[in-house]
Design a protein around this motif. Sequence first.
Motif, short mmCIF file in Angstrom:
data_model
loop_
_atom_site.label_atom_id
_atom_site.label_comp_id
_atom_site.label_asym_id
_atom_site.label_seq_id
_atom_site.Cartn_x
_atom_site.Cartn_y
_atom_site.Cartn_z
N HIS A 5 17.76 -12.41 -15.66
CA HIS A 5 16.93 -11.63 -14.75
C HIS A 5 15.61 -11.25 -15.40
CE1 HIS A 5 20.95 -10.38 -12.71
NE2 HIS A 5 20.52 -11.54 -12.26
N ALA A 6 15.64 -10.93 -16.69
CA ALA A 6 14.41 -10.58 -17.40
C ALA A 6 13.45 -11.77 -17.44
CB ALA A 6 14.74 -10.11 -18.81
N LEU A 7 14.01 -12.97 -17.63
CA LEU A 7 13.18 -14.16 -17.63
C LEU A 7 12.57 -14.41 -16.25
CD1 LEU A 7 15.20 -16.72 -19.80
CD2 LEU A 7 12.86 -15.98 -20.20
N ARG A 8 13.34 -14.17 -15.21
CA ARG A 8 12.82 -14.35 -13.85
C ARG A 8 11.63 -13.44 -13.60
NH1 ARG A 8 18.24 -14.19 -10.06
NH2 ARG A 8 19.44 -15.81 -11.15
N VAL A 9 11.76 -12.19 -13.99
CA VAL A 9 10.68 -11.24 -13.77
C VAL A 9 9.44 -11.66 -14.58
CG1 VAL A 9 9.94 -8.87 -14.15
CG2 VAL A 9 12.19 -9.32 -13.20
N ALA A 10 9.67 -12.11 -15.82
CA ALA A 10 8.54 -12.54 -16.65
C ALA A 10 7.84 -13.76 -16.07
CB ALA A 10 9.03 -12.84 -18.07
N ALA A 11 8.63 -14.66 -15.47
CA ALA A 11 8.07 -15.91 -14.96
C ALA A 11 7.45 -15.76 -13.57
CB ALA A 11 9.15 -16.99 -14.93
N PHE A 12 8.11 -14.98 -12.70
CA PHE A 12 7.67 -14.90 -11.31
C PHE A 12 6.91 -13.62 -10.98
CE2 PHE A 12 11.39 -17.81 -10.89
CZ PHE A 12 10.73 -18.88 -10.34
N GLY A 13 7.14 -12.56 -11.75
CA GLY A 13 6.45 -11.30 -11.47
C GLY A 13 7.40 -10.17 -11.14
N MET A 14 6.89 -8.98 -11.14
CA MET A 14 7.72 -7.78 -10.99
C MET A 14 8.30 -7.61 -9.59
SD MET A 14 7.90 -6.53 -13.95
CE MET A 14 8.72 -5.00 -13.50
N LEU A 78 19.64 -26.64 -7.35
CA LEU A 78 19.10 -25.99 -8.54
C LEU A 78 18.12 -24.91 -8.11
CD1 LEU A 78 18.30 -29.08 -10.80
CD2 LEU A 78 20.40 -27.74 -10.72
N GLY A 79 18.18 -23.76 -8.77
CA GLY A 79 17.29 -22.68 -8.37
C GLY A 79 16.92 -21.75 -9.51
N ARG A 80 15.90 -20.94 -9.24
CA ARG A 80 15.41 -19.92 -10.18
C ARG A 80 15.17 -20.48 -11.58
NH1 ARG A 80 14.58 -17.57 -6.00
NH2 ARG A 80 15.06 -15.39 -5.55
N PHE A 81 14.64 -21.70 -11.62
CA PHE A 81 14.36 -22.32 -12.92
C PHE A 81 13.16 -21.61 -13.54
CE2 PHE A 81 12.60 -25.22 -15.96
CZ PHE A 81 13.72 -25.84 -16.51
N VAL A 194 6.83 -13.18 -1.37
CA VAL A 194 7.76 -12.37 -2.16
C VAL A 194 7.81 -12.86 -3.61
CG1 VAL A 194 10.17 -11.66 -2.43
CG2 VAL A 194 9.14 -11.74 -0.16
N MET A 195 7.90 -14.19 -3.77
CA MET A 195 7.96 -14.78 -5.11
C MET A 195 6.56 -15.06 -5.67
SD MET A 195 11.19 -15.02 -5.86
CE MET A 195 11.22 -16.18 -7.21
N ASN A 196 5.52 -14.85 -4.85
CA ASN A 196 4.14 -15.17 -5.23
C ASN A 196 4.04 -16.63 -5.66
OD1 ASN A 196 1.38 -14.71 -5.68
ND2 ASN A 196 1.74 -14.32 -7.86
N THR A 197 4.59 -17.53 -4.82
CA THR A 197 4.54 -18.95 -5.11
C THR A 197 4.29 -19.75 -3.85
OG1 THR A 197 6.92 -19.31 -4.76
CG2 THR A 197 6.23 -18.72 -6.99
N LEU A 198 3.87 -20.99 -4.06
CA LEU A 198 3.96 -22.04 -3.07
C LEU A 198 5.09 -22.94 -3.57
CD1 LEU A 198 0.17 -22.82 -3.03
CD2 LEU A 198 1.41 -22.15 -0.98
N HIS A 199 5.98 -23.34 -2.69
CA HIS A 199 7.02 -24.25 -3.19
C HIS A 199 7.25 -25.40 -2.23
CE1 HIS A 199 10.05 -22.44 -0.50
NE2 HIS A 199 9.76 -21.25 -0.98
#
Length: 232
Positions: A5-14, A78-81, A194-199
């Motif tokens: 979870h900490a890695l997800r926050v660091a990679a995708f944002g708070m 596969l998800g949340r890479f 929400v994820m601040n991404t385009l996917h």
Amino acid sequence: MQRAHALRVAAFGMNVPEIDAFDDACIQVLIEDRRAGHSVGCFRMLPMADGSDVTRSYSAGFYDLERLGRRAGPMTELGRFCIQPGARDPDILRAAWGAITAHVDARGVQMLFGCTSFRGTDPAPYSAAFALLAQRHVAPRDWAPQRRAPQTVSLAQGQEAPDARRAAQTLPPLLRSYLAMGGKVSDHAVVDPVMNTLHVFTGLEIAAIPAARKKLLRADAQILDGAHDGGA
């Protein structure tokens, strides 16, 4: 799970939820740098018996997967890479694909799929990359996803053939790996505030992976297995 979870926050944002409804159903994989003594990557896998299970996937919330749902044979989403921001070691991605390969072989998986993310929600910086995907890597009609999300961007924006090498440099590393193995993408990107991404939806038929690449993947899987057993 806390390290993932900490890695997800660091990679995708708070703004990223630390836990979602899919976590408990997934196999969670954490990649650790034993020399540095900390985690450098993570992802999750959601196994499915066949296409009839795709409606319970994370991707199904953004894409119409009716066509994919007609396919037989085991699949895995596969998800949340995530890779630790600033980490550049190519062995992180190799370790991830080694673990995925072991999973594919153990379960007889015939299709891998998921959402591959571009950072931010502005498509302008990725126009060349999107054009490259539209011209060379769109999924075949028999399983290509259709639009479902309220905010989407067409990959084909009328741009002429881009400089392939330069365009490829703006692709996420995971997506470059998928494409090198024969992966295909949706014809549109989803805007995910929400994820601040385009996917883009990304699918990989295991049968389409070149034999030489399969050999390399299985070699990495064996190295990873040896490390778990106390080897190198």
